[in-house]
Design a protein around this motif. Structure first.
Motif, PDB file in Angstrom:
ATOM      1  N   GLN A 153       0.837  -1.204   0.000  1.00 17.14           N
ATOM      2  CA  GLN A 153       0.000   0.000   0.000  1.00 17.14           C
ATOM      3  C   GLN A 153       0.873   1.257   0.000  1.00 17.14           C
ATOM      4  O   GLN A 153       0.595   2.221  -0.709  1.00 17.14           O
ATOM      5  CB  GLN A 153      -0.946   0.004   1.204  1.00 17.14           C
ATOM      6  CG  GLN A 153      -2.044  -1.012   1.111  1.00 17.14           C
ATOM      7  CD  GLN A 153      -2.848  -1.096   2.408  1.00 17.14           C
ATOM      8  OE1 GLN A 153      -2.470  -0.529   3.418  1.00 17.14           O
ATOM      9  NE2 GLN A 153      -3.969  -1.825   2.346  1.00 17.14           N
ATOM     10  N   LEU A 154       1.927   1.244   0.798  1.00 20.98           N
ATOM     11  CA  LEU A 154       2.852   2.389   0.856  1.00 20.98           C
ATOM     12  C   LEU A 154       3.521   2.605  -0.504  1.00 20.98           C
ATOM     13  O   LEU A 154       3.637   3.734  -0.984  1.00 20.98           O
ATOM     14  CB  LEU A 154       3.893   2.153   1.951  1.00 20.98           C
ATOM     15  CG  LEU A 154       4.900   3.264   2.184  1.00 20.98           C
ATOM     16  CD1 LEU A 154       4.199   4.557   2.583  1.00 20.98           C
ATOM     17  CD2 LEU A 154       5.906   2.865   3.247  1.00 20.98           C
ATOM     18  N   ALA A 155       3.933   1.521  -1.146  1.00 23.05           N
ATOM     19  CA  ALA A 155       4.569   1.620  -2.469  1.00 23.05           C
ATOM     20  C   ALA A 155       3.589   2.172  -3.498  1.00 23.05           C
ATOM     21  O   ALA A 155       3.938   3.036  -4.312  1.00 23.05           O
ATOM     22  CB  ALA A 155       5.096   0.261  -2.902  1.00 23.05           C
TER      23      ALA A 155
ATOM     24  N   SER B 168       3.074   5.841  -2.850  1.00 22.64           N
ATOM     25  CA  SER B 168       4.258   6.607  -3.264  1.00 22.64           C
ATOM     26  C   SER B 168       4.270   6.820  -4.774  1.00 22.64           C
ATOM     27  O   SER B 168       4.563   7.914  -5.259  1.00 22.64           O
ATOM     28  CB  SER B 168       5.541   5.883  -2.840  1.00 22.64           C
ATOM     29  OG  SER B 168       5.642   5.861  -1.439  1.00 22.64           O
ATOM     30  N   ARG B 169       3.957   5.784  -5.539  1.00 27.72           N
ATOM     31  CA  ARG B 169       3.908   5.910  -7.000  1.00 27.72           C
ATOM     32  C   ARG B 169       2.814   6.870  -7.443  1.00 27.72           C
ATOM     33  O   ARG B 169       2.975   7.610  -8.403  1.00 27.72           O
ATOM     34  CB  ARG B 169       3.689   4.542  -7.641  1.00 27.72           C
ATOM     35  CG  ARG B 169       4.949   3.747  -7.740  1.00 27.72           C
ATOM     36  CD  ARG B 169       4.748   2.518  -8.626  1.00 27.72           C
ATOM     37  NE  ARG B 169       5.561   1.456  -8.074  1.00 27.72           N
ATOM     38  CZ  ARG B 169       5.112   0.384  -7.457  1.00 27.72           C
ATOM     39  NH1 ARG B 169       3.832   0.178  -7.335  1.00 27.72           N
ATOM     40  NH2 ARG B 169       5.941  -0.511  -6.975  1.00 27.72           N
ATOM     41  N   ALA B 170       1.702   6.843  -6.737  1.00 29.34           N
ATOM     42  CA  ALA B 170       0.564   7.692  -7.116  1.00 29.34           C
ATOM     43  C   ALA B 170       0.867   9.177  -6.915  1.00 29.34           C
ATOM     44  O   ALA B 170       0.411  10.017  -7.688  1.00 29.34           O
ATOM     45  CB  ALA B 170      -0.677   7.298  -6.310  1.00 29.34           C
ATOM     46  N   VAL B 171       1.626   9.520  -5.887  1.00 23.14           N
ATOM     47  CA  VAL B 171       1.885  10.934  -5.602  1.00 23.14           C
ATOM     48  C   VAL B 171       3.257  11.406  -6.093  1.00 23.14           C
ATOM     49  O   VAL B 171       3.583  12.578  -6.000  1.00 23.14           O
ATOM     50  CB  VAL B 171       1.736  11.252  -4.091  1.00 23.14           C
ATOM     51  CG1 VAL B 171       0.322  11.004  -3.631  1.00 23.14           C
ATOM     52  CG2 VAL B 171       2.742  10.477  -3.266  1.00 23.14           C
ATOM     53  N   ALA B 172       4.060  10.482  -6.633  1.00 25.39           N
ATOM     54  CA  ALA B 172       5.396  10.842  -7.099  1.00 25.39           C
ATOM     55  C   ALA B 172       5.308  11.716  -8.348  1.00 25.39           C
ATOM     56  O   ALA B 172       4.442  11.538  -9.196  1.00 25.39           O
ATOM     57  CB  ALA B 172       6.205   9.588  -7.390  1.00 25.39           C
ATOM     58  N   ARG B 173       6.218  12.663  -8.427  1.00 26.76           N
ATOM     59  CA  ARG B 173       6.321  13.478  -9.644  1.00 26.76           C
ATOM     60  C   ARG B 173       6.993  12.659 -10.730  1.00 26.76           C
ATOM     61  O   ARG B 173       7.846  11.826 -10.466  1.00 26.76           O
ATOM     62  CB  ARG B 173       7.177  14.713  -9.398  1.00 26.76           C
ATOM     63  CG  ARG B 173       6.529  15.728  -8.531  1.00 26.76           C
ATOM     64  CD  ARG B 173       7.404  16.943  -8.484  1.00 26.76           C
ATOM     65  NE  ARG B 173       6.755  17.982  -7.702  1.00 26.76           N
ATOM     66  CZ  ARG B 173       7.348  19.066  -7.315  1.00 26.76           C
ATOM     67  NH1 ARG B 173       8.614  19.274  -7.617  1.00 26.76           N
ATOM     68  NH2 ARG B 173       6.711  19.975  -6.615  1.00 26.76           N
ATOM     69  N   GLY B 174       6.635  12.963 -11.951  1.00 27.87           N
ATOM     70  CA  GLY B 174       7.263  12.289 -13.076  1.00 27.87           C
ATOM     71  C   GLY B 174       8.664  12.828 -13.298  1.00 27.87           C
ATOM     72  O   GLY B 174       9.075  13.818 -12.693  1.00 27.87           O
ATOM     73  N   LEU B 175       9.373  12.189 -14.155  1.00 32.69           N
ATOM     74  CA  LEU B 175      10.693  12.678 -14.528  1.00 32.69           C
ATOM     75  C   LEU B 175      10.549  13.997 -15.266  1.00 32.69           C
ATOM     76  O   LEU B 175       9.538  14.232 -15.929  1.00 32.69           O
ATOM     77  CB  LEU B 175      11.399  11.652 -15.416  1.00 32.69           C
ATOM     78  CG  LEU B 175      11.787  10.349 -14.731  1.00 32.69           C
ATOM     79  CD1 LEU B 175      12.318   9.373 -15.769  1.00 32.69           C
ATOM     80  CD2 LEU B 175      12.813  10.598 -13.650  1.00 32.69           C
ATOM     81  N   PRO B 176      11.556  14.847 -15.164  1.00 34.31           N
ATOM     82  CA  PRO B 176      11.470  16.098 -15.906  1.00 34.31           C
ATOM     83  C   PRO B 176      11.349  15.827 -17.403  1.00 34.31           C
ATOM     84  O   PRO B 176      11.876  14.842 -17.911  1.00 34.31           O
ATOM     85  CB  PRO B 176      12.785  16.805 -15.597  1.00 34.31           C
ATOM     86  CG  PRO B 176      13.466  16.001 -14.560  1.00 34.31           C
ATOM     87  CD  PRO B 176      12.766  14.698 -14.417  1.00 34.31           C
TER      88      PRO B 176
END
Length: 181
Positions: free
Chosen positions: A13-15, A18-26
């Motif tokens: 669930q934590l992973a 984290s993926r859901a709220v992570a910013r994409g690469l520039p």
């Protein structure tokens, strides 16, 4: 559910969170090569000198006036045990330094044959210009006496920064022969 399965589910669930709220690469942006130099102002105009032609920048050090020299030769200063001749660059070009005394700086030139300091109105530090924006002409309204020492210009921040070459100044007979005739 066992403790190890519960811990595993919590980590999953934590992973996922984290993926859901992570910013994409520039975003892949075109990288433009930059040219860098030391920006300064003189007589109300903006210039940039190549990094390899300016060894350091200083506040104007205490100096001793010299007799029998051109009026643009301000004197000689002791900088870390070395005698540094100081030249008023604006006076060399027939004008005078502007701005406050506190803003004025010295650009130190050091070549195999010349160690000298050029007094300028203000130094802006390192400036970076996209190389593909280089123009072979000087910036607008450059004083004609300075043109032999200009090899082009770069636009930046709504200004034209003329590329001033201290190495060309160091080869100029009038600059090298600073004694009064």
């Amino acid at each position: 559910m066992s403790d190890s399965q519960e811990a595993f589910q919590t980590l999953l669930q934590l992973a996922q969170h984290s993926r859901a709220v992570a910013r994409g690469l520039p975003a892949q942006a075109d990288i433009r090569p930059l040219w860098s130099g030391i920006g300064f102002s003189l007589m109300g105009q903006y210039f940039v000198a190549p990094m390899g032609e300016v060894s350091e920048m200083l506040e104007i050090p205490p100096f001793t006036h010299l007799p029998g020299v051109q009026p643009w030769v301000r004197g000689v200063a002791n900088v870390r045990g070395r005698l540094l001749p100081l030249f008023d660059l604006a006076a060399f070009f027939g004008d005078k330094l502007t701005g406050t005394r506190k803003q004025r700086r010295v650009l130190v030139l050091e070549t195999r044959t010349l160690y000298s300091g050029l007094m300028v109105d203000q130094v802006f530090g390192m400036q970076h210009f996209p190389m593909d924006e280089y123009r072979e002409q000087a910036g607008d309204d450059v004083v004609p006496d300075i043109l032999p020492f200009i090899t082009g210009s770069y636009p930046l921040g709504g200004r034209q920064w003329s590329l001033f070459r201290p190495a060309l100044l160091a080869e100029d007979a009038r600059f090298i022969n600073a004694a009064k005739s």
